[in-house]
Design an enzyme around this catalytic site. Structure first.
Site, PDB file in Angstrom:
ATOM      1  N   GLY A  17      59.167-111.025  83.506  1.00 50.05           N
ATOM      2  CA  GLY A  17      60.249-110.108  83.868  1.00 50.05           C
ATOM      3  C   GLY A  17      60.911-110.498  85.180  1.00 50.05           C
ATOM      4  O   GLY A  17      60.576-111.517  85.804  1.00 50.05           O
ATOM      5  N   CYS A 152      62.074 -99.477  94.577  1.00 48.92           N
ATOM      6  CA  CYS A 152      62.809-100.538  95.275  1.00 48.92           C
ATOM      7  C   CYS A 152      63.834-100.011  96.294  1.00 48.92           C
ATOM      8  O   CYS A 152      64.091-100.676  97.298  1.00 48.92           O
ATOM      9  CB  CYS A 152      63.457-101.484  94.280  1.00 48.92           C
ATOM     10  SG  CYS A 152      64.196-100.676  92.866  1.00 48.92           S
ATOM     11  N   GLN A 179      72.687 -99.323  93.770  1.00 50.10           N
ATOM     12  CA  GLN A 179      71.587-100.215  93.403  1.00 50.10           C
ATOM     13  C   GLN A 179      72.059-101.376  92.533  1.00 50.10           C
ATOM     14  O   GLN A 179      72.897-101.220  91.645  1.00 50.10           O
ATOM     15  CB  GLN A 179      70.492 -99.407  92.693  1.00 50.10           C
ATOM     16  CG  GLN A 179      69.952 -98.302  93.601  1.00 50.10           C
ATOM     17  CD  GLN A 179      68.765 -97.541  93.054  1.00 50.10           C
ATOM     18  OE1 GLN A 179      68.550 -96.396  93.448  1.00 50.10           O
ATOM     19  NE2 GLN A 179      67.970 -98.134  92.178  1.00 50.10           N
ATOM     20  N   GLY A 183      67.735-104.556  89.656  1.00 52.37           N
ATOM     21  CA  GLY A 183      66.794-103.447  89.756  1.00 52.37           C
ATOM     22  C   GLY A 183      66.490-102.811  88.415  1.00 52.37           C
ATOM     23  O   GLY A 183      65.505-102.083  88.280  1.00 52.37           O
ATOM     24  N   GLU A 205      65.044 -91.980  88.803  1.00 53.19           N
ATOM     25  CA  GLU A 205      65.086 -92.643  90.107  1.00 53.19           C
ATOM     26  C   GLU A 205      65.140 -91.633  91.263  1.00 53.19           C
ATOM     27  O   GLU A 205      64.460 -91.787  92.274  1.00 53.19           O
ATOM     28  CB  GLU A 205      66.318 -93.555  90.152  1.00 53.19           C
ATOM     29  CG  GLU A 205      66.292 -94.594  91.250  1.00 53.19           C
ATOM     30  CD  GLU A 205      65.431 -95.797  90.915  1.00 53.19           C
ATOM     31  OE1 GLU A 205      64.694 -95.768  89.911  1.00 53.19           O
ATOM     32  OE2 GLU A 205      65.481 -96.770  91.686  1.00 53.19           O
ATOM     33  N   HIS A 245      69.804-103.599  97.216  1.00 44.11           N
ATOM     34  CA  HIS A 245      70.121-102.170  97.109  1.00 44.11           C
ATOM     35  C   HIS A 245      70.655-101.675  98.458  1.00 44.11           C
ATOM     36  O   HIS A 245      70.014-101.858  99.511  1.00 44.11           O
ATOM     37  CB  HIS A 245      68.867-101.361  96.768  1.00 44.11           C
ATOM     38  CG  HIS A 245      68.376-101.556  95.351  1.00 44.11           C
ATOM     39  ND1 HIS A 245      69.073-102.268  94.402  1.00 44.11           N
ATOM     40  CD2 HIS A 245      67.243-101.099  94.727  1.00 44.11           C
ATOM     41  CE1 HIS A 245      68.399-102.250  93.256  1.00 44.11           C
ATOM     42  NE2 HIS A 245      67.286-101.553  93.426  1.00 44.11           N
ATOM     43  N   ASN A 330      66.122-105.905  96.654  1.00 48.33           N
ATOM     44  CA  ASN A 330      65.251-105.115  95.766  1.00 48.33           C
ATOM     45  C   ASN A 330      64.143-105.931  95.129  1.00 48.33           C
ATOM     46  O   ASN A 330      63.039-105.413  94.911  1.00 48.33           O
ATOM     47  CB  ASN A 330      66.083-104.436  94.668  1.00 48.33           C
ATOM     48  CG  ASN A 330      66.926-105.423  93.880  1.00 48.33           C
ATOM     49  OD1 ASN A 330      67.810-106.057  94.440  1.00 48.33           O
ATOM     50  ND2 ASN A 330      66.652-105.570  92.604  1.00 48.33           N
TER      51      ASN A 330
HETATM   52  N1  LIG Z   1      63.476-104.883  89.224  1.00 47.98           N
HETATM   53  C1  LIG Z   1      63.206-104.339  90.415  1.00 47.98           C
HETATM   54  O1  LIG Z   1      64.002-104.476  91.374  1.00 47.98           O
HETATM   55  C2  LIG Z   1      61.931-103.561  90.644  1.00 47.98           C
HETATM   56  C3  LIG Z   1      61.621-103.185  91.943  1.00 47.98           C
HETATM   57  C4  LIG Z   1      60.456-102.455  92.190  1.00 47.98           C
HETATM   58  C5  LIG Z   1      59.613-102.138  91.152  1.00 47.98           C
HETATM   59  N2  LIG Z   1      59.938-102.510  89.880  1.00 47.98           N
HETATM   60  C6  LIG Z   1      58.986-102.181  88.816  1.00 47.98           C
HETATM   61  O2  LIG Z   1      58.324-103.411  88.458  1.00 47.98           O
HETATM   62  C7  LIG Z   1      58.014-103.392  87.063  1.00 47.98           C
HETATM   63  C8  LIG Z   1      58.687-104.601  86.409  1.00 47.98           C
HETATM   64  O3  LIG Z   1      60.095-104.488  86.563  1.00 47.98           O
HETATM   65  P1  LIG Z   1      61.077-105.642  86.087  1.00 47.98           P
HETATM   66  O4  LIG Z   1      62.389-105.326  86.672  1.00 47.98           O
HETATM   67  O5  LIG Z   1      60.484-106.985  86.336  1.00 47.98           O
HETATM   68  O6  LIG Z   1      61.132-105.378  84.494  1.00 47.98           O
HETATM   69  P2  LIG Z   1      61.496-106.419  83.324  1.00 47.98           P
HETATM   70  O7  LIG Z   1      62.393-107.498  83.813  1.00 47.98           O
HETATM   71  O8  LIG Z   1      61.953-105.594  82.175  1.00 47.98           O
HETATM   72  O9  LIG Z   1      60.075-107.095  82.949  1.00 47.98           O
HETATM   73  C9  LIG Z   1      59.073-106.366  82.317  1.00 47.98           C
HETATM   74  C10 LIG Z   1      57.831-107.227  82.133  1.00 47.98           C
HETATM   75  O10 LIG Z   1      56.836-106.426  81.480  1.00 47.98           O
HETATM   76  C11 LIG Z   1      56.569-106.958  80.171  1.00 47.98           C
HETATM   77  N3  LIG Z   1      56.526-105.865  79.209  1.00 47.98           N
HETATM   78  C12 LIG Z   1      57.569-105.159  78.685  1.00 47.98           C
HETATM   79  N4  LIG Z   1      57.106-104.235  77.797  1.00 47.98           N
HETATM   80  C13 LIG Z   1      55.768-104.374  77.762  1.00 47.98           C
HETATM   81  C14 LIG Z   1      54.722-103.730  77.042  1.00 47.98           C
HETATM   82  N5  LIG Z   1      54.972-102.739  76.183  1.00 47.98           N
HETATM   83  N6  LIG Z   1      53.448-104.129  77.256  1.00 47.98           N
HETATM   84  C15 LIG Z   1      53.181-105.122  78.134  1.00 47.98           C
HETATM   85  N7  LIG Z   1      54.116-105.789  78.837  1.00 47.98           N
HETATM   86  C16 LIG Z   1      55.399-105.408  78.649  1.00 47.98           C
HETATM   87  C17 LIG Z   1      57.684-107.920  79.857  1.00 47.98           C
HETATM   88  O11 LIG Z   1      57.137-108.924  78.995  1.00 47.98           O
HETATM   89  P3  LIG Z   1      57.953-109.602  77.765  1.00 47.98           P
HETATM   90  O12 LIG Z   1      58.828-110.664  78.367  1.00 47.98           O
HETATM   91  O13 LIG Z   1      56.860-110.183  76.932  1.00 47.98           O
HETATM   92  O14 LIG Z   1      58.720-108.513  77.104  1.00 47.98           O
HETATM   93  C18 LIG Z   1      58.028-108.443  81.252  1.00 47.98           C
HETATM   94  O15 LIG Z   1      57.108-109.435  81.626  1.00 47.98           O
HETATM   95  C19 LIG Z   1      58.495-102.035  86.535  1.00 47.98           C
HETATM   96  O16 LIG Z   1      57.438-101.118  86.577  1.00 47.98           O
HETATM   97  C20 LIG Z   1      59.584-101.650  87.529  1.00 47.98           C
HETATM   98  O17 LIG Z   1      59.798-100.264  87.596  1.00 47.98           O
HETATM   99  C21 LIG Z   1      61.068-103.224  89.596  1.00 47.98           C
END
Ligand SMILES: NC(=O)c1ccc[n+]([C@@H]2O[C@H](COP(=O)([O-])OP(=O)(O)OC[C@H]3O[C@@H](n4cnc5c(N)ncnc54)[C@H](OP(=O)(O)O)[C@@H]3O)[C@@H](O)[C@H]2O)c1
Length: 354
Positions: A17, A152, A179, A183, A205, A245, A330
């Site tokens: 991700g 974030c 944001q 994010g 959020e 952000h 973020n």
């Molecule tokens: N983006 C930000 O700025 C940010 C900042 C702070 C915190 N966060 C938090 O960090 C976490 C990841 O965010 P992200 O932005 O990286 O999300 P993302 O890009 O959607 O990535 C999600 C990851 O989790 C995996 N995943 C999705 N559905 C799943 C399931 N049902 N079971 C197991 N693995 C699964 C995906 O794997 P596949 O590729 O195999 O689908 C991918 O590796 C979230 O909890 C988010 O709230 C994000």
């Protein structure tokens, strides 16, 4: 210089991700940690990591991109687990891994409000790491535990609020966030919905932005957090910015403070991490920008390798006491860099052997 054998083995969950890929990029040259295991969803299990990453991720060293993605149901060997899973999966998986004796450092929201789990920003509330003691018997795994980093937007906001709360006592905070697209994770909102537009709603959020700063800035009394006594009102929006952000903030204090005093307190902020030798320590934690049109995401999000929080437009507020604008990256200060810094502090405090 450590040899790979001397480094702490790390597992990255959610490795495919947005946050996972940023974690891998920061870990590629980390002096203490080396990636040995990666996992994502069942869709990705069994595949080569490199085949599931974006273009930037595929350029990472072969020691990372050649690792095969495990299933989350597999056993993990790495003592340190960095999790970037969606919150619903994190709830079950992170508890199970803590129970198996792993130290889990999470980006997900699943355990942020849990009374026994540190919601940690090391340059703001490093003493909250002691909450890990309360987890010793919780998971049944002896040395296992869970540490979380904030939402974030909160990650940057709270760094600016912390010295102001200490100096003047916060009474209320009104914040509107702008944001970035990254994010929202992968694939994120459709381009057609975002270009030439602002989306004035981000699911779940505002509740996080209103709740988390009170826990982070709360006191640790007899092994429990007593939330800080101020209120937050948040409006969260998605804007067509790639990373970074921005938050427009106005605050009321217990004791009035002039804009020059606010500037001085932010400039004088002394990081409690100085001298600990943590590789991801923000240098500096806060940068106060004087130009009237800063901070801006494109110009300022990468300050301090993405770990510095920039603050500008500090001025008198005609409704509360002071207004200002806060910007942070973020994916780095708000996620991957935050998790790494949390892990580094845990290592420095002896929660994991080096
Ligand atoms: N983006 C930000 O700025 C940010 C900042 C702070 C915190 N966060 C938090 O960090 C976490 C990841 O965010 P992200 O932005 O990286 O999300 P993302 O890009 O959607 O990535 C999600 C990851 O989790 C995996 N995943 C999705 N559905 C799943 C399931 N049902 N079971 C197991 N693995 C699964 C995906 O794997 P596949 O590729 O195999 O689908 C991918 O590796 C979230 O909890 C988010 O709230 C994000």
């Amino acid at each position: 210089m450590k040899t790979p054998q001397d480094m702490i083995p790390v597992a990255v969950l959610g490795a495919t991700g947005m946050v996972g890929e940023q974690l891998l990029a920061l870990l590629a040259h980390h002096p203490w940690f080396r990636v040995v295991e990666v996992a994502a969803s069942d869709r990705s299990a069994g595949q080569r990591l490199g085949a599931r990453l974006g273009a930037a991720g595929r350029a990472l060293p072969s020691s990372i991109v050649e690792v095969t993605l495990k299933s989350l149901d597999d056993a993990f060997e790495a003592p340190l687990v960095l999790s970037a899973l969606p919150a619903d999966r994190a709830l079950e998986v992170e508890a199970r891994l803590a129970g198996a004796g792993h130290l889990v450092v999470s980006n997900a929201s699943a355990f942020r409000a849990d009374a026994q789990v540190p919601l940690l920003v090391p340059d703001v509330n490093p003493q909250h790491l002691d909450l890990l003691d309360a987890q010793r018997t919780r998971w049944g795994g002896g040395s296992g535990g869970i540490i979380t980093n904030p939402n974030c937007s909160v990650a940057g906001l709270v760094v600016a609020l912390a010295p102001l709360h200490q100096a003047f006592g916060l009474r209320s905070v009104v914040v509107t966030t702008l944001q970035a697209i990254s994010g929202a994770g992968r694939p994120g909102p459709a381009a057609g919905d975002l270009v030439d537009n602002i989306i004035p709603f981000i699911g779940n959020e505002e509740d996080k932005v209103e709740r988390e700063p009170r826990k982070i800035l709360g006191g640790l009394v007899d092994g429990a957090i007593v939330g800080a006594d101020f209120t937050v009102s948040a409006t969260c929006t998605r804007v067509p910015v790639l990373h970074g952000h921005t938050a427009s903030v106005s605050v009321a204090f217990q004791h009035d403070a002039k804009p020059q005093e606010v500037v001085q307190v932010l400039r004088d902020f002394a990081s409690p991490l100085t001298g600990l030798g943590l590789p991801t320590m923000p240098r500096p934690s806060i940068e106060v920008l004087d130009d009237e049109d800063r901070p801006q995401p494109r110009l300022d999000r990468d300050l301090g390798n993405g770990m510095t929080v920039s603050v500008g437009r500090i001025r008198r507020c005609s409704v509360q006491h002071a207004s200002f604008v806060v910007l942070s990256h973020n994916l780095i200060r708000g996620a991957a860099g935050a998790a790494l810094l949390n892990a580094e502090l845990a290592v420095a405090r002896g929660w994991l052997a080096r």
